[in-house]
Write an enzyme that holds these catalytic residues in place. Structure first.
Site, short mmCIF file in Angstrom:
data_model
loop_
_atom_site.label_atom_id
_atom_site.label_comp_id
_atom_site.label_asym_id
_atom_site.label_seq_id
_atom_site.Cartn_x
_atom_site.Cartn_y
_atom_site.Cartn_z
N ASP A 13 4.50 11.51 2.63
CA ASP A 13 3.56 10.83 1.74
C ASP A 13 2.50 11.77 1.15
OD1 ASP A 13 4.88 8.44 2.35
OD2 ASP A 13 3.63 8.15 4.12
N LYS A 16 4.95 13.88 -3.10
CA LYS A 16 6.15 14.58 -3.62
C LYS A 16 6.62 13.93 -4.92
CE LYS A 16 8.14 13.64 0.34
NZ LYS A 16 6.98 13.21 1.14
N ALA A 39 12.23 6.72 2.45
CA ALA A 39 11.26 7.37 1.57
C ALA A 39 10.58 6.34 0.68
CB ALA A 39 11.99 8.40 0.69
N GLY A 40 9.35 6.64 0.32
CA GLY A 40 8.63 5.81 -0.66
C GLY A 40 7.83 6.75 -1.53
N LYS A 330 -4.51 15.17 -3.79
CA LYS A 330 -5.56 14.24 -3.37
C LYS A 330 -6.88 14.94 -3.06
CE LYS A 330 -3.61 10.16 -1.91
NZ LYS A 330 -3.11 9.15 -1.02
N SER A 414 -5.71 13.08 -9.06
CA SER A 414 -5.64 11.60 -9.13
C SER A 414 -4.16 11.21 -9.07
CB SER A 414 -6.29 11.06 -10.42
OG SER A 414 -5.30 10.70 -11.37
#
Ligand code: GDP
Ligand code: IMO
Ligand code: MG
Length: 430
Positions: A13, A16, A39-40, A330, A414
């Site tokens: 997370d 990617k 995956a998310g 981030k 962002s």
């Protein structure tokens, strides 16, 4: 060489999907080479959100998108995802999506086994996504898996399924779960085959052609190096090799196809699921990172555990993954912090160490040694050039480069696609 491999360098997370999508403007082909719909990957394009689980992130830009043989495919989950994209006016056709013939299939019994095993693990739960990933990889290695191409050969499918179900049903019965009949699985496979088989393609042959004609290929890693089955925090890992060396195996392209290896790292650390996490924060700062970074799992919605950037861990990822550079994501989430800490080493039973140990109990006992640096306490959200970043933020990035031994070549400020800084033109090396 005209490929870039994108892999997570922490516990997943990291962002990617955002970087794959950003680079995909220049790419011809995007390839998944391991993992599955555990995956998310989230993309944000002009305020519109896209969540990808099994589909390569290239589908949004209508790039040729490959699901390589290293991926475990749940046919129904794939079809559901295709429908979700259709609802967003993105039509996934066989011209765009190509799935390797030799992909192992996740069957309904794998999902039940995954969840039932987690139940009996009690306090030692891995915290899997419950999607059947582990049991399917087990079956692949045990030579029991049903592969996509088996759906085209009814005779093969029948005896393969006998062998698989004999094994699954014995396990399911011992776990007190309902067993599956051959007919119900066959009926299910028949139903999905009609819709999935049009996407089946000779992927290794196609890839050989793309490489020969010097197409720009992006390899999209799922999960991350600390979740790698060999190099991660075993047994609190996923069941595939997530390291870049997997690109060749998982797409049938040989060991040199991966090109430039870009590790993706958050400017802090998160983990979803159980397992050691030396820099985890249980205080207000941890809560702040979770809220400001909106740290909830894309797949399961679980809150992600949050902590400081761990340079030892990322250095381990750089080494075992052969990373050439990092994308630091981030940064904006740290904007309002007065001080920021970086883990530069650990104390283990009173002794200083500077590497990540493999033994589980040792991993749990690690005490991070922190270096504290001043925060920038101003907004970096949405900044699109390195010169416009506060000096303290640039110093933080420089410190990460020194500690991890690689350059930060991309900075993200962002979730939006365009809020991304190319701080060193690594593409010139591709
Ligand atoms: P992946 O699995 O590595 O693709 O990452 P995920 O998509 O699961 O999680 C990353 C989350 O952070 C997503 O919600 C992204 O939209 C978001 N994100 C990515 N880059 C940035 C960034 O620079 N700043 C902020 N605030 N969010 C980001
Ligand atoms: P992306 O690609 C974060 C974690 C699970 C669990 C462990 C094993 O979005 O970064 P599994 O279902 O794979 O057997 O679960 O791995 N995990 C992830 N954590 N991001 C992911 O993917 C993950 N995929 C699996 O939470 O701890
Ligand atoms: Mg994710």
């Amino acid at each position: 060489m005209s490929s870039v491999t994108i892999v997570g360098s922490q516990w997943g997370d990291e962002g990617k999907g955002k970087i794959v999508d950003w680079l995909a403007s220049q790419a011809d082909v995007v390839v998944r080479f391991q993992g599955g719909h555990n995956a998310g990957h989230t993309l944000v394009i002009n305020g519109q959100n896209y969540k990808l689980s099994l589909l390569p992130s290239g589908v949004v830009r209508k790039k040729i998108s490959i699901i390589g043989n290293g991926v475990v495919v749940d046919p129904q989950a794939l079809l559901n995802e295709i429908v979700r994209f259709k609802e967003k006016n993105i039509e996934i056709t066989p011209d765009i999506l190509k799935i390797a013939e030799n992909c192992p299939l996740i069957l309904p019994s794998h999902v039940v086994l995954d969840q039932a095993r987690e139940k009996v693990r009690g306090n030692h739960k891995i915290g899997t996504t419950g999607r059947g990933i582990g049991p399917t990889y087990e079956d692949k290695v045990a030579r029991r898996a049903i592969r996509l191409c088996d759906l085209t050969e009814p005779e093969t499918l029948t005896w393969r399924l006998d062998e698989l179900l004999a094994h699954h049903n014995a396990l399911l019965a011992s776990l007190g779960e309902k067993i599956f009949t051959k007919d119900e699985i066959l009926e299910y496979l028949k139903r999905v085959a009609v819709k999935v088989l049009p996407f089946m393609a000779p992927v290794s042959e196609l890839m050989a052609g793309y490489l020969k004609s010097n197409k720009f290929i992006l390899f999209e890693g799922a999960q991350a190096i600390m979740l790698d089955v060999d190099h991660g925090t075993y047994p609190f890992v996923t069941s595939s090799n997530t390291v870049p060396s997997q690109t060749g195996i998982g797409s049938g392209t040989g060991p040199k196809s991966g090109g430039y290896i870009l590790g993706i790292a958050k400017a802090y650390t998160t983990r979803v699921g159980a397992g050691p996490f030396p820099t985890e924060l249980f205080d207000e700062t941890g809560k702040h990172l979770g809220e400001k970074g909106y740290e909830f799992g894309t797949v399961t919605g679980r809150p992600r555990r949050c902590g400081w950037f761990d340079a030892v861990l990322v250095r381990h990822a750089v080494q075992v993954g052969g990373l050439n550079g990092l994308a630091l994501m981030k940064l904006d989430v740290l904007d309002s912090l007065k001080e920021i800490k970086i883990c530069v080493g650990y104390k283990l039973d009173g002794k200083k160490i500077e590497h990540f140990p493999y033994t589980l109990e040792a991993q749990k006992r690690l005490e991070p040694i922190y270096e504290t640096i001043p925060g920038w306490n101003e907004k970096t959200y949405g900044i699109r050039s390195k010169e416009n970043l506060p000096i303290a933020a640039r110093n933080y990035i420089e410190r990460i480069e020194t500690l991890t031994g690689v350059k930060v070549v991309v900075i993200s400020t962002s979730p939006e696609r365009e809020d991304t800084i190319l701080s060193e033109n690594f593409l010139a090396k591709c």
